[in-house]
Design an enzyme around this catalytic site. Structure first.
Site, mmCIF file in Angstrom:
data_model
loop_
_atom_site.group_PDB
_atom_site.id
_atom_site.type_symbol
_atom_site.label_atom_id
_atom_site.label_comp_id
_atom_site.label_asym_id
_atom_site.label_seq_id
_atom_site.Cartn_x
_atom_site.Cartn_y
_atom_site.Cartn_z
ATOM 1 N N HIS A 24 -7.530 -6.396 0.667
ATOM 2 C CA HIS A 24 -6.247 -5.351 0.482
ATOM 3 C C HIS A 24 -5.115 -5.669 1.477
ATOM 4 O O HIS A 24 -4.048 -5.372 1.337
ATOM 5 C CB HIS A 24 -6.861 -3.948 0.942
ATOM 6 C CG HIS A 24 -5.958 -2.956 0.888
ATOM 7 N ND1 HIS A 24 -4.974 -2.776 -0.365
ATOM 8 C CD2 HIS A 24 -5.582 -2.021 1.546
ATOM 9 C CE1 HIS A 24 -4.355 -1.752 -0.208
ATOM 10 N NE2 HIS A 24 -4.455 -0.960 1.080
ATOM 11 N N TYR A 56 -1.146 11.295 2.570
ATOM 12 C CA TYR A 56 -1.871 11.724 1.449
ATOM 13 C C TYR A 56 -2.000 12.751 1.180
ATOM 14 O O TYR A 56 -2.024 12.998 -0.175
ATOM 15 C CB TYR A 56 -3.467 11.085 1.986
ATOM 16 C CG TYR A 56 -3.704 9.554 1.762
ATOM 17 C CD1 TYR A 56 -4.166 8.968 0.710
ATOM 18 C CD2 TYR A 56 -3.374 8.965 3.108
ATOM 19 C CE1 TYR A 56 -4.551 7.639 0.989
ATOM 20 C CE2 TYR A 56 -3.613 7.400 2.968
ATOM 21 C CZ TYR A 56 -4.040 6.897 1.845
ATOM 22 O OH TYR A 56 -4.325 5.634 1.876
ATOM 23 N N ASP A 76 0.983 -1.209 -0.001
ATOM 24 C CA ASP A 76 0.065 -0.094 0.082
ATOM 25 C C ASP A 76 1.036 1.433 -0.061
ATOM 26 O O ASP A 76 1.861 1.448 -1.120
ATOM 27 C CB ASP A 76 -0.915 -0.158 1.165
ATOM 28 C CG ASP A 76 -1.958 1.207 1.262
ATOM 29 O OD1 ASP A 76 -2.943 1.087 0.506
ATOM 30 O OD2 ASP A 76 -1.765 1.937 2.254
#
Length: 288
Positions: A265, A205, A99
């Site tokens: 995930h 982010y 990720d």
């Protein structure tokens, strides 16, 4: 064989970095993703450490590593690892990233190929490709890419409700909605209730615009070292949405791919035995 896992902290690239270490031999570095910490590798460290020196840092902004106001672009986060390796006097590594950790690992591979023998990227679509393919359908699954970038609001809404936030993410992202439960879930909740933890993860982010700009500069340069792309078959935002073989064929010239069944995930936590087998097979021959 009992494997001792030690906690360490060092000053590197201007921040205090926390990492786990176990085993001896050729170094293998594990970089976790969002919304996790290096606890995500609890099933991999004991197995890999039977053969390798395993180092699992908390990324900048996560876990017990410092959470400064800036420096979250992936080039600088890759430099966090470069400087950590200097402190540890390690000249070359095998690198595994999941990720967000895969985004750091990808930038590390492009910026510092001389430090890398082989690369594993887990359940990750590169940031540049996510941005290029963005659509209403993709936005539904990647809503958090947008939400997490809003200044201050995510922290204000999540604070005091970390358990509700994490429960939604883990249940939505895993093949088994309760794959992350009990003490494991509580460990993550505790991590995100610590001062600065939410801001740190969101700051990761909030660097997306800079990350995409960095990625576009060298988009035509493929990763040259042996690369394994591994993903969960059943995650709606990755394996179900993208042709992952095609995605990573665009990124790496020496590519192997593995799709993990009955996994979303978090394949390293959902199907640890299958992931460990794939990692050990790919790492075979890495002597340091």
């Amino acid at each position: 064989m009992s494997i001792e896992i030690k906690h360490h902290t060092v000053q590197a690239n201007g921040i205090r970095q926390h990492y786990l270490e176990a085993g001896k031999g050729a170094p293998v570095v594990l970089l976790h993703g969002f919304p996790e910490t290096n606890f995500a590798w609890r099933f991999q460290i004991p197995e890999l450490a039977k053969h390798y020196r395993v180092i699992a840092p908390d990324l900048r902004g996560y876990g017990e590593t410092d959470k400064p106001a800036g420096g979250y672009d992936k080039r600088n986060m890759a430099n966090d690892l470069v400087e950590l390796l200097k402190v540890l006097d390690i000249p070359k590594i095998a690198l595994v990233g999941h990720d967000r950790g895969a985004r750091v690992a990808t930038r590390f591979a492009k910026d510092h190929p001389e430090l890398l023998d082989r690369l594993v990227v887990m359940d990750n679509v590169p940031t540049r490709i996510v941005a290029r393919e963005f659509s209403p359908a993709l936005a539904k699954s990647y809503w958090f890419f947008i939400f997490n970038q809003v200044p201050d609001l995510p922290e204000a809404l999540i604070a005091g409700r970390e358990d509700l936030w994490l429960r939604h993410l883990f249940s939505d992202w895993c093949y088994n909605p309760l794959a992350i439960d009990g003490k494991a879930f509580d460990t993550y909740v505790e991590a995100y209730r610590r001062p600065g933890a939410l801001r740190g993860a969101m700051s990761d982010y909030r660097a997306i615009i800079e990350d995409v700009a960095q990625d576009k500069v060298d988009e035509d340069i493929k990763i040259a070292c042996p690369t394994l792309a591994l993903w969960g078959e059943d995650f709606h935002a990755v394996g179900k949405m993208f042709d992952m073989k095609q995605v990573w064929a665009e990124m790496a010239s020496d590519l192997r791919t593995v799709s993990i069944p009955q996994s979303g995930h978090l394949p390293q936590e959902e199907q640890p035995q299958l992931v460990n087998e794939a990692l050990l097979d790919f790492l075979l021959g890495w002597k340091g």
